[in-house]
Design an enzyme around this catalytic site. Structure first.
Site, short mmCIF file in Angstrom:
data_model
loop_
_atom_site.label_atom_id
_atom_site.label_comp_id
_atom_site.label_asym_id
_atom_site.label_seq_id
_atom_site.Cartn_x
_atom_site.Cartn_y
_atom_site.Cartn_z
N ALA A 224 19.36 90.09 -25.18
CA ALA A 224 18.75 88.80 -25.48
C ALA A 224 18.90 87.94 -24.23
O ALA A 224 19.84 88.15 -23.44
CB ALA A 224 19.47 88.16 -26.66
N GLY B 200 20.68 93.05 -27.35
CA GLY B 200 19.41 93.05 -28.08
C GLY B 200 18.49 94.20 -27.68
O GLY B 200 17.64 94.61 -28.47
N GLU C 266 19.73 97.06 -29.62
CA GLU C 266 19.41 96.75 -31.03
C GLU C 266 17.93 96.99 -31.32
O GLU C 266 17.56 97.48 -32.38
CB GLU C 266 19.82 95.30 -31.35
CG GLU C 266 21.35 95.15 -31.38
CD GLU C 266 21.79 93.71 -31.53
OE1 GLU C 266 21.42 92.88 -30.66
OE2 GLU C 266 22.50 93.40 -32.49
N GLU D 251 28.20 92.31 -26.28
CA GLU D 251 28.28 90.91 -26.73
C GLU D 251 29.71 90.36 -26.75
O GLU D 251 29.90 89.17 -26.48
CB GLU D 251 27.65 90.76 -28.12
CG GLU D 251 26.12 90.77 -28.12
CD GLU D 251 25.52 92.16 -28.24
OE1 GLU D 251 26.25 93.15 -28.01
OE2 GLU D 251 24.32 92.26 -28.53
N1 COA Z 1 19.61 87.48 -20.13
C1 COA Z 1 19.07 86.75 -19.17
N2 COA Z 1 18.90 87.18 -17.91
C2 COA Z 1 19.29 88.44 -17.63
C3 COA Z 1 19.88 89.27 -18.60
C4 COA Z 1 20.03 88.76 -19.92
N3 COA Z 1 20.54 89.46 -20.92
N4 COA Z 1 20.17 90.45 -18.03
C5 COA Z 1 19.78 90.36 -16.75
N5 COA Z 1 19.26 89.15 -16.51
C6 COA Z 1 18.71 88.62 -15.24
C7 COA Z 1 19.81 88.23 -14.27
O1 COA Z 1 20.29 86.93 -14.58
C8 COA Z 1 19.08 88.30 -12.97
O2 COA Z 1 18.26 87.16 -12.84
P1 COA Z 1 18.23 86.32 -11.45
O3 COA Z 1 17.76 87.32 -10.42
O4 COA Z 1 17.26 85.22 -11.71
O5 COA Z 1 19.62 85.89 -11.20
C9 COA Z 1 18.17 89.50 -13.16
O6 COA Z 1 18.01 89.66 -14.56
C10 COA Z 1 18.71 90.78 -12.57
O7 COA Z 1 19.98 91.02 -13.14
P2 COA Z 1 21.30 91.30 -12.26
O8 COA Z 1 22.49 90.93 -13.10
O9 COA Z 1 21.20 90.64 -10.93
O10 COA Z 1 21.21 92.90 -12.08
P3 COA Z 1 22.42 93.91 -11.81
O11 COA Z 1 21.78 95.20 -11.44
O12 COA Z 1 23.42 93.31 -10.90
O13 COA Z 1 23.14 94.08 -13.24
C11 COA Z 1 23.21 94.36 -15.64
C12 COA Z 1 22.46 94.68 -14.34
C13 COA Z 1 22.36 94.88 -16.79
C14 COA Z 1 24.57 95.11 -15.65
C15 COA Z 1 23.44 92.83 -15.76
O14 COA Z 1 22.20 92.18 -15.54
C16 COA Z 1 24.00 92.38 -17.08
O15 COA Z 1 25.16 92.57 -17.35
N6 COA Z 1 23.13 91.74 -17.92
C17 COA Z 1 23.55 91.18 -19.17
C18 COA Z 1 23.79 92.26 -20.21
C19 COA Z 1 24.28 91.65 -21.50
O16 COA Z 1 25.36 91.14 -21.61
N7 COA Z 1 23.41 91.76 -22.52
C20 COA Z 1 23.74 91.29 -23.85
C21 COA Z 1 23.17 89.94 -24.06
S1 COA Z 1 23.53 89.38 -25.68
#
Ligand code: COA
Length: 260
Positions: free
Chosen positions: A66, A112, A115, A135
């Site tokens: 999400a 999400g 999910e 989460e």
């Molecule tokens: N919500 C909003 N933005 C998200 C996102 C999310 N769940 N997941 C990734 N993004 C965005 C990042 O903020 C970033 O945006 P920016 O370039 O404007 O800063 C972009 O997507 C790229 O992500 P980034 O974190 O730089 O990539 P990465 O390769 O370093 O890491 C992940 C990849 C998937 C490990 C990391 O993005 C992450 O942990 N995301 C969140 C996962 C999460 O907790 N999901 C559950 C949400 S309830």
């Protein structure tokens, strides 16, 4: 229909819906959830669509969760509403569609994202896929059905550990746990989903819709799945597809199902 956050295209009875926010790793914001609802609804009522494939754009993510930026300042009431609305219009909606939905998990499927993949009727994944419900690392719990569907698919103990550790399963482990049915390379992923869809397409779409309902009934509180099976089995006998399927078998020819 034109969408901002997703793509939807139909060929040969297969509608492919692609979540298309690659710079945000296809994170599910409100607008994307609404567009997905619409696209699934349209595909489900389109008689020519026999199977829906759901995937993410780019090579890195199916859906990274999400959109955290949208709910970071929510209060208790907003949080509850977010989960309730999302479950209603997307996650439960997809699970209960009559049209089969295959999730082609092409990278990160987190929160999400996993999910959503779990709401699909089954999943295939590319070998770079990583799946988890992180989460608790954000101080929250899965709210789009993850606490219910993950244990259904991989068992309670494994689900507990994955949620508590906020860890990620790699594709071979997800395959071993039964979370995904097949793992292939990224290049092979959509062709595999399409190949499976082609096999599904040959069968009666009415019968498949009833089978989805009966199988799902096993996982619904207060509903006796055996009774639903009896009802749906009986209802098949009133369909044109049943007449066609049984006649074709007896006449030693291929059935030509109309989905009626
Ligand atoms: N919500 C909003 N933005 C998200 C996102 C999310 N769940 N997941 C990734 N993004 C965005 C990042 O903020 C970033 O945006 P920016 O370039 O404007 O800063 C972009 O997507 C790229 O992500 P980034 O974190 O730089 O990539 P990465 O390769 O370093 O890491 C992940 C990849 C998937 C490990 C990391 O993005 C992450 O942990 N995301 C969140 C996962 C999460 O907790 N999901 C559950 C949400 S309830």
């Amino acid at each position: 229909m034109n969408y901002e956050n997703i793509l939807s295209e139909s060929t040969n009875g297969i509608t492919t819906i692609t979540i298309n926010r690659p710079t945000k790793l296809n994170a599910l914001n409100k607008a994307t959830i609404e567009e997905l609802h619409n696209a699934f609804k349209v595909a489900n009522i389109d008689a020519t669509t026999k199977v829906i494939i759901l995937t993410g754009s780019g090579t890195k993510a199916f859906v990274a969760g999400a959109d955290i930026s949208e709910f970071a300042d929510f209060n208790v009431e907003n949080g509850g509403k977010l989960a309730a609305k999302g479950q209603e219009i997307l996650f439960d909606f997809v699970e209960n569609l009559e049209t089969p939905v295959i999730a082609a998990v092409n990278g990160f499927a987190l929160g999400g994202g996993l999910e959503l993949a779990m709401s699909a009727h089954f999943r295939v994944a590319s070998d770079n896929a990583k799946m988890g419900l992180p989460e608790t690392s954000l101080g929250v719990i899965p709210g789009y059905g993850g606490t219910q569907r993950l244990p259904q698919l991989i068992g309670k103990g494994r689900a507990m550990e994955l949620v508590m550790t906020a860890g990620m399963l790699d594709a071979p482990t997800a395959l071993d746990y039964g979370l995904v049915n097949h793992v292939v390379t990224q290049e092979e992923l959509l062709p595999l989903a399409e190949k499976i869809a082609s096999k599904i397409k040959r069968n009666s779409s009415v019968a498949i819709g009833k089978a989805i309902k009966a199988i799902n009934a096993n996982y619904k509180d207060g509903i006796n799945g055996f009774n639903i099976e009896i009802e749906e089995f009986g209802a098949c006998f009133g369909t044109a597809d049943f007449k066609e399927g049984t006649s074709a078998f007896l006449e030693k020819r291929k059935a030509d199902f109309k989905g009626e």
